[in-house]
Design a protein around this motif. Structure first.
Motif, PDB file in Angstrom:
ATOM      1  N   THR A  84      -4.819  -5.097   6.885  1.00 25.73           N
ATOM      2  CA  THR A  84      -5.898  -5.004   5.891  1.00 25.73           C
ATOM      3  C   THR A  84      -5.709  -3.805   4.958  1.00 25.73           C
ATOM      4  OG1 THR A  84      -7.294  -3.731   7.426  1.00 25.73           O
ATOM      5  CG2 THR A  84      -7.588  -6.128   7.380  1.00 25.73           C
ATOM      6  N   SER A  85      -5.066  -2.757   5.445  1.00 24.24           N
ATOM      7  CA  SER A  85      -4.816  -1.593   4.587  1.00 24.24           C
ATOM      8  C   SER A  85      -3.887  -1.949   3.437  1.00 24.24           C
ATOM      9  CB  SER A  85      -4.222  -0.440   5.394  1.00 24.24           C
ATOM     10  OG  SER A  85      -5.176   0.080   6.289  1.00 24.24           O
TER      11      SER A  85
ATOM     12  N   GLN B  34      -4.938  -1.589  -0.370  1.00 20.36           N
ATOM     13  CA  GLN B  34      -4.160  -0.717  -1.243  1.00 20.36           C
ATOM     14  C   GLN B  34      -3.684  -1.462  -2.488  1.00 20.36           C
ATOM     15  OE1 GLN B  34      -3.780   2.592  -0.956  1.00 20.36           O
ATOM     16  NE2 GLN B  34      -2.748   2.537  -2.940  1.00 20.36           N
ATOM     17  N   THR B  35      -3.189  -2.686  -2.289  1.00 22.96           N
ATOM     18  CA  THR B  35      -2.731  -3.482  -3.430  1.00 22.96           C
ATOM     19  C   THR B  35      -3.896  -3.822  -4.348  1.00 22.96           C
ATOM     20  OG1 THR B  35      -0.959  -4.432  -2.083  1.00 22.96           O
ATOM     21  CG2 THR B  35      -1.526  -5.590  -4.107  1.00 22.96           C
ATOM     22  N   ALA B  36      -5.025  -4.206  -3.750  1.00 21.73           N
ATOM     23  CA  ALA B  36      -6.210  -4.543  -4.553  1.00 21.73           C
ATOM     24  C   ALA B  36      -6.689  -3.331  -5.349  1.00 21.73           C
ATOM     25  CB  ALA B  36      -7.320  -5.059  -3.644  1.00 21.73           C
TER      26      ALA B  36
ATOM     27  N   GLU C 182      -9.259  -9.647  -6.382  1.00 19.66           N
ATOM     28  CA  GLU C 182     -10.508 -10.011  -5.700  1.00 19.66           C
ATOM     29  C   GLU C 182     -10.216 -10.805  -4.427  1.00 19.66           C
ATOM     30  OE1 GLU C 182     -14.536 -12.726  -6.125  1.00 19.66           O
ATOM     31  OE2 GLU C 182     -13.137 -12.634  -7.801  1.00 19.66           O
ATOM     32  N   LYS C 183      -9.243 -11.687  -4.496  1.00 24.96           N
ATOM     33  CA  LYS C 183      -8.931 -12.556  -3.363  1.00 24.96           C
ATOM     34  C   LYS C 183      -8.482 -11.744  -2.136  1.00 24.96           C
ATOM     35  CE  LYS C 183      -6.984 -16.404  -4.590  1.00 24.96           C
ATOM     36  NZ  LYS C 183      -5.970 -17.431  -4.966  1.00 24.96           N
ATOM     37  N   ILE C 184      -7.546 -10.809  -2.361  1.00 21.29           N
ATOM     38  CA  ILE C 184      -7.033 -10.060  -1.199  1.00 21.29           C
ATOM     39  C   ILE C 184      -8.017  -8.980  -0.761  1.00 21.29           C
ATOM     40  CG2 ILE C 184      -4.614 -10.550  -1.642  1.00 21.29           C
ATOM     41  CD1 ILE C 184      -4.359  -7.794  -2.912  1.00 21.29           C
ATOM     42  N   SER C 185      -8.807  -8.449  -1.699  1.00 26.11           N
ATOM     43  CA  SER C 185      -9.822  -7.460  -1.316  1.00 26.11           C
ATOM     44  C   SER C 185     -10.881  -8.113  -0.436  1.00 26.11           C
ATOM     45  CB  SER C 185     -10.462  -6.859  -2.565  1.00 26.11           C
ATOM     46  OG  SER C 185     -11.439  -5.902  -2.209  1.00 26.11           O
ATOM     47  N   LYS C 186     -11.329  -9.289  -0.840  1.00 23.30           N
ATOM     48  CA  LYS C 186     -12.326 -10.018  -0.040  1.00 23.30           C
ATOM     49  C   LYS C 186     -11.739 -10.409   1.304  1.00 23.30           C
ATOM     50  CE  LYS C 186     -16.395 -12.031   0.379  1.00 23.30           C
ATOM     51  NZ  LYS C 186     -16.282 -12.683   1.685  1.00 23.30           N
TER      52      LYS C 186
ATOM     53  N   TYR D 247     -13.713  -3.446  -3.364  1.00 27.95           N
ATOM     54  CA  TYR D 247     -14.240  -4.757  -3.764  1.00 27.95           C
ATOM     55  C   TYR D 247     -15.334  -4.608  -4.808  1.00 27.95           C
ATOM     56  CZ  TYR D 247     -15.763  -9.601  -3.216  1.00 27.95           C
ATOM     57  OH  TYR D 247     -16.086 -10.919  -3.433  1.00 27.95           O
ATOM     58  N   ALA D 248     -16.158  -3.576  -4.675  1.00 24.88           N
ATOM     59  CA  ALA D 248     -17.229  -3.340  -5.644  1.00 24.88           C
ATOM     60  C   ALA D 248     -16.653  -3.065  -7.030  1.00 24.88           C
ATOM     61  CB  ALA D 248     -18.097  -2.167  -5.190  1.00 24.88           C
TER      62      ALA D 248
END
Length: 616
Positions: free
Chosen positions: A311-312, A316-318, A337-341, A370-371
């Motif tokens: 998840t890190s 990080q990419t997001a 948005e997809k990978i952050s969510k 994400y925000a």
């Protein structure tokens, strides 16, 4: 009869360690390579809720881990089952439910010795129990006696009872603790133990001797011994380690090269341990993330046992794609948005399964990313909602506060925004410059007398100055920046004292540090912005592994490839990082024209305001 006495001795040790509660193997013998069942007898007076789990830490030669196993009620007691690596000697655990610790044995945890079939095995397991204290301290938040002085004394008491342990690899761990007390005095003992290891003449102990030569800076002796090991044990552990190090140091990893190296490790070196394979899977995931290949990302994720660790990379990419601040344009916002969510969903699901509060902590950190993405997409209500989660959990840093204010301005009235800023200042909270400029703009638009603003401004600026000074003194012991002398990429000697009269930014980083490198495009913007002004940026490369010449080559290649105009200086021995008490990177320290540390925790997003304040 002798075997029975040993088992009785183990039972006494575990009973005294666990006080009123008990955890022990259901069978009298630990079954290597199989799942073993353990019995948990709760202390009197402690109620164990349904769905409670044992939170278990183990360590072995090739891998360590933490797992959660559900408790199953059996009459008055409970059972759980777990398979640990074959070389494990001890497990350490607590009983948890819904993020809460139900039973941690008075903050000491429950320790179970696994290999106890004879005096030799028992002594090694007892030594391993001592070394496991650090795992308990960091992984289970236990109040174990893991201070070097205490651990050294306990090792020595164990060596007095079992003298043969001084010939075992556990003696190396003992010396490692002793070295923290007195490095110079420990060196002769290290070298004497290295000779014992060489006389044993097995690959495991020869590698241990090589490690000792490395940590005692006996470079020539280490090189000679390494060549001997490689010749005697082709395809062995040292050759595998060198292969892995070469893989890690290669900056141009592709999907094909990663898969080929992973196959070599599995077939030539016969290493299929979870930890080793995850090294390749981690880099493979990052290639897929860079290529925006969501299908391969999900396929790889589904094969991973430890989804939490990945998840890190998602976050990080997001974060990099988001622009990392309120004004920089985002890149591929839909993918971000997809990978952050996805990172939030994984953490949420794992938190429900394991009741691990660490997942909640990570969730709130990643919610900040994400925000920002939602804000860039125009979903202001969603952005504010997720930033509220971050605020409620552990508050904000300066950048987080600015983002919260920006989202708030989109969904709340001017009166509500004013009240928030006023409360922050009146409650003695540090506020970034954007808070004051927003308050002044709102007051002007609402025809509110500016004398009230001026009072709040004075209070905020005084508070900021006072608190930053307090934080600097608490961290560094003094606000005066320590001088140092390091060589840069051109081989020139760089002295901090040479820059007196200039604002100096020290940026501590390493080539293996993703967040460090993610901040560099912003840092390059700052270097360009302040070129020709009384500002100097020093990028302190530290915490690298390997030889100095290899580090230089790695850093030089990276800086040239990225076309950064950075003044990189090399802290090869980490002396400067240690002197400045650097515990994590990236760390950016700002020093004023008089050599006084202004802050030891700047970010690339807050540096502009801080630098401008010093230049005015």
């Amino acid at each position: 009869m002798k075997k029975i006495l040993i088992l009785l001795f183990v039972t006494v040790i575990n009973n005294s360690f666990s006080q009123t509660g008990k955890v022990y193997l259901k069978d009298s013998k630990f079954n290597i390579g199989k799942e073993n069942t353990y019995i948990y007898e709760p202390p009197t007076g402690i109620e164990i809720p349904d769905q409670s789990k044992a939170r278990i830490i183990y360590a072995s030669n090739n891998e360590d881990g933490i797992e959660f196993k559900k408790l199953v009620k059996k009459d008055k007691f409970y059972e759980f089952a777990i398979k640990v690596p074959d070389s494990s000697r001890t497990i350490l655990l607590t009983i948890n439910n819904d993020q809460k610790v139900i039973d941690d044995n008075s903050e000491k945890g429950y320790s179970v010795l696994l290999r106890t079939q004879n005096k030799t095995e028992l002594s090694k397991s007892l030594a391993n129990e001592i070394s496991m204290r650090n795992y308990g301290f960091y992984g289970l938040k236990l109040k174990t006696d893991n201070k070097p002085e205490v651990m050294v004394a306990d090792y020595e008491a164990l060596f007095a009872k079992y003298p043969n342990l001084k010939n075992d690899k556990s003696f190396y761990k003992y010396l490692g603790q002793k070295e923290q007390i007195s490095k110079d005095k420990t060196k002769p003992e290290f070298l004497a133990f290295a000779q014992k290891c060489i006389r044993k003449n097995t690959e495991e102990y020869l590698i241990l001797a090589s490690n000792i030569y490395g940590r005692t800076e006996m470079v020539k002796e280490k090189e000679i011994l390494d060549q001997k090991i490689l010749k005697k044990y082709p395809g062995g552990e040292l050759e595998k380690t060198k292969f892995l190090n070469e893989f890690l140091s290669n900056p141009n990893k592709t999907e094909a090269s990663i898969l080929a190296c992973m196959n070599t490790v599995k077939t030539k070196y016969h290493d299929t341990s979870e930890n080793t394979l995850f090294t390749f899977q981690y880099f493979l995931m990052n290639v897929y993330l860079q290529n925006r290949d969501f299908e391969k990302i999900i396929n790889l994720e589904n094969t991973l046992k430890n989804k939490f660790a990945i998840t890190s990379s998602y976050n990080q990419t997001a974060w990099e794609l988001s622009g990392q601040d309120l004004t920089t344009p985002a890149k591929d916002i839909e993918f971000a948005e997809k990978i952050s969510k996805r990172s939030l969903d994984i953490l949420h699901e794992n938190q429900k399964i394991t009741s691990n509060s660490e997942y909640e902590s990570m969730y709130n950190m990643f919610a900040d990313t994400y925000a920002l993405i939602l804000y860039k997409e125009g979903d202001y209500d969603g952005a504010f909602k997720y930033q509220e989660i971050v605020r409620g959990f552990n508050g904000f840093d300066s950048g987080g506060k600015e983002r919260y204010l920006a989202y708030m301005q989109k969904v709340k009235s001017k009166d509500e925004v004013n009240k928030y800023i006023e409360n922050e200042i009146n409650n003695d909270q540090l506020v970034p410059p954007a808070f004051l400029s927003t308050l002044k703009t709102n007051y002007t638009a609402q025809n509110i007398p500016l004398d009230q603003y001026e009072k709040l401004k004075q209070k905020a600026e005084l508070l900021t100055k006072t608190k930053m000074e307090e934080q600097v003194i608490a961290r560094f012991g003094s606000a005066t920046a320590s001088n140092f002398s390091l060589k840069n990429l051109e081989g020139k000697e760089v002295n901090l004292s040479d820059y007196k009269g200039k604002v100096v930014i020290l940026d501590f980083w390493a080539t293996w540090c993703g967040p460090c490198k993610a901040s560099f495009p912003k840092m390059q913007e700052l270097v360009t912005k302040y070129k020709g002004k009384n500002v100097e940026f020093l990028f302190v490369n530290t915490f690298e592994k390997g030889k100095e010449e290899d580090t230089f080559k790695k850093v030089n290649t990276y800086i040239l490839d990225k076309k950064y105009s950075f003044n990189v200086i090399f802290d090869y021995k980490t002396d400067v990082a240690s002197n400045y008490k650097i515990e994590a990177i990236p760390t950016k320290i700002l020093i004023d024209k008089n050599g006084k540390i202004i802050t030891g925790d700047a970010s690339d997003s807050t540096l502009i305001d801080l630098i401008d304040q010093q230049l005015n």
